[in-house]
Scaffold this active site. Structure first.
Site, PDB file in Angstrom:
ATOM      1  CG  ASP A   1      -8.381  -4.055  -3.035  1.00 23.37           C
ATOM      2  OD1 ASP A   1      -7.577  -3.122  -3.173  1.00 23.37           O
ATOM      3  OD2 ASP A   1      -9.617  -3.905  -3.110  1.00 23.37           O
TER       4      ASP A   1
ATOM      5  CG  HIS B   1      -2.066   0.949   1.097  1.00 21.57           C
ATOM      6  ND1 HIS B   1      -1.960   2.287   1.346  1.00 21.57           N
ATOM      7  CD2 HIS B   1      -3.334   0.723   0.682  1.00 21.57           C
ATOM      8  CE1 HIS B   1      -3.130   2.861   1.107  1.00 21.57           C
ATOM      9  NE2 HIS B   1      -3.981   1.943   0.702  1.00 21.57           N
TER      10      HIS B   1
END
Ligand code: SDX
Length: 421
Positions: free
Chosen positions: A363, A306
């Site tokens: 996700d 991320h």
């Protein structure tokens, strides 16, 4: 503690003030940099660049903290509903009972779509990716609601916001029905916002349908967790498009396209496709870990890493727990979940991932729940967009209310110098 920074260049020293946020984040205010020094900054992907001041969402990537208007996502998932969180993000406070009733009433009053929009939907092949269809239908809404284009007044903005909150889930559900070859549903006004998302997606024409609490609770939690995430790729897109004074629907249509990318919202679909490939390949997670670390191999471990979280994505923690709960409540034993947990364990003890602070993100586990709810893989990113809608609206509204300048970055030119024909 100094309140400015000094830059030395060409035997001169320049002072630039610091801006500080309510969570003590500091940034160098370089609005006068080029005028004072002739220099610009260079920061591909804006990894070190703040584009705006915002009061909507705060996240701390080192501590794994995510708050909407000051409330933690953990509290909101436990104690609130998605439609109330949408109100919180857009208008700044959780709704009073009266505000909640009015918001829901206005949305229900607007939950029809011009029948001619169905002609546009019909023109798409069944094989069209639902994110492309959703972006097109959202943009087409402008043609059927011209008043939503140039929204300057508070009243016009509220009308456009209600319209989008009401019609977006209808269009999103229609992209699902198109793939399945099923007739298009409308909302049932006796149901809640999230119950209607399930109703419009799953109600078959020849049977009654009552959304199960397990499905509704799971979707409610997932939509809350996806509702906003400060200046991510798709939200920055919505802001930049809106900064040209393009309308809200046009800005969100652009945001949908940005979210579609597999490095961003499209990752939830890519994660399941990766896990299915590993399962097909005999569950050989070590082979895929090696591919992810091989610089000559474009393969990435989807759902990992991320830009901001250099610790566990707090949403991934909640979703992982919810995946266990939903699968056990539905009596589903999905081997894909076991492969995901195996990959996670291996990555969390692998120096390549540890050194780069690569942890599971939002996700990584969300697709496992969507799959258990019977949502097809290609619809996962549409579910992400359904959640992100109030965040896009809130950030667009803030940008317009703050009268932000049009977004137009500079560049470092590396092409040909002047040459003659
Ligand atoms: C979302 O921004 C947001 O807030 C987004 C989001 C939201 O709510 O809006 O949180 C939603 O988009 C989550 C991210 C979903 N995407 C994926 O899961 C795709 C896989 N992840 C990566 O592509 C990547 O981690 C990004 C895109 C998420 C972040 O990329 P960055 O910050 O630009 O980091 P990078 O590409 O510069 O990677 C740094 C290093 C590199 O290695 P080195 O060159 O330093 O040796 O880490 C490696 C990368 O190769 N790396 C990975 C990896 N992610 C980064 N290696 C293998 N697998 C991965 N998944």
């Amino acid at each position: 503690m100094s309140d400015s920074v000094k830059l030395s260049y060409n035997d001169q020293t320049f002072d630039f003030p610091l801006v500080e946020g309510t969570e003590n984040e500091k940034g160098i205010d370089i609005k006068t940099l080029r005028a004072a020094t002739g220099l610009i900054t260079y920061d591909p992907g804006f990894k070190n660049t703040g584009s705006c001041k915002s009061g909507v969402t705060f996240l701390d990537g080192e501590e794994g903290v995510l708050r909407y208007r000051g409330y933690s996502i953990e509290d909101l998932c436990e104690k609130s509903s998605f439609i109330d969180v949408a109100f919180l993000l857009i208008f700044g406070e959780l709704p009073t009972k009266e505000e909640q009733e009015l918001f829901n009433k206005e949305i229900k009053n607007d939950s029809l779509v011009d029948e001619d929009l169905k002609m546009i939907l019909k023109s798409f092949p069944k094989s069209a990716h639902p994110m492309g269809v959703l972006s097109s239908l959202t943009s087409a809404l402008i043609a059927f609601n011209p008043s939503s284009v140039d929204v300057d007044s508070e009243a016009d903005m509220r009308e456009a916001i209600i319209m989008l909150m009401a019609k977006f889930p209808i269009l999103a559900s229609w992209t699902h029905r198109k793939i399945k070859g099923l007739p298009l549903n409308y909302a049932n006004l006796s149901l809640s916002y999230v119950e209607n998302i399930a109703h419009m997606m799953f109600k078959r024409p020849n049977e009654d349908y009552t959304p199960s609490p397990v499905v509704v609770n799971a979707i409610n939690k997932l939509l809350i967790l996806h509702a906003d995430h400060e200046q991510n790729c798709s939200t920055s897109t919505v802001r930049v498009v809106g900064s040209s004074h393009a309308g809200l629907f046009a800005s969100v249509s652009a945001g949908i396209s940005a979210l579609w990318g597999p490095l961003h919202g499209g990752a939830n679909q890519a994660v399941i496709e990766m896990l299915e490939a590993i399962q097909k390949d005999g569950g050989d997670t070590k082979k895929y870990m090696a591919k992810a670390k091989d610089k000559n191999d474009p393969f990435r471990l989807m759902g990992f890493g991320h830009r901001v979280y250099k610790n566990f994505d707090p949403r991934a923690r909640i979703i992982k727990k919810a995946a266990d709960e939903v699968l056990s409540e539905m009596g589903i034993n999905d081997p894909i979940l076991d492969i995901a947990k195996g990959l996670e364990q291996e990555a969390l003890s692998d120096p390549y991932f540890i050194d780069r602070k690569l942890y599971p993100n939002v996700d990584f586990y969300s697709g496992i729940i969507y799959r258990a709810l019977g949502i097809p893989t290609e619809m996962f990113t549409v579910m992400f967009a359904l959640g992100r809608l109030p965040g896009w609206i809130a950030q667009w509204l803030e940008m317009r209310k703050n009268n932000e300048p049009i977004g137009r970055p500079r560049q470092i030119y590396t092409g040909h110098t002047r040459r003659s024909l």
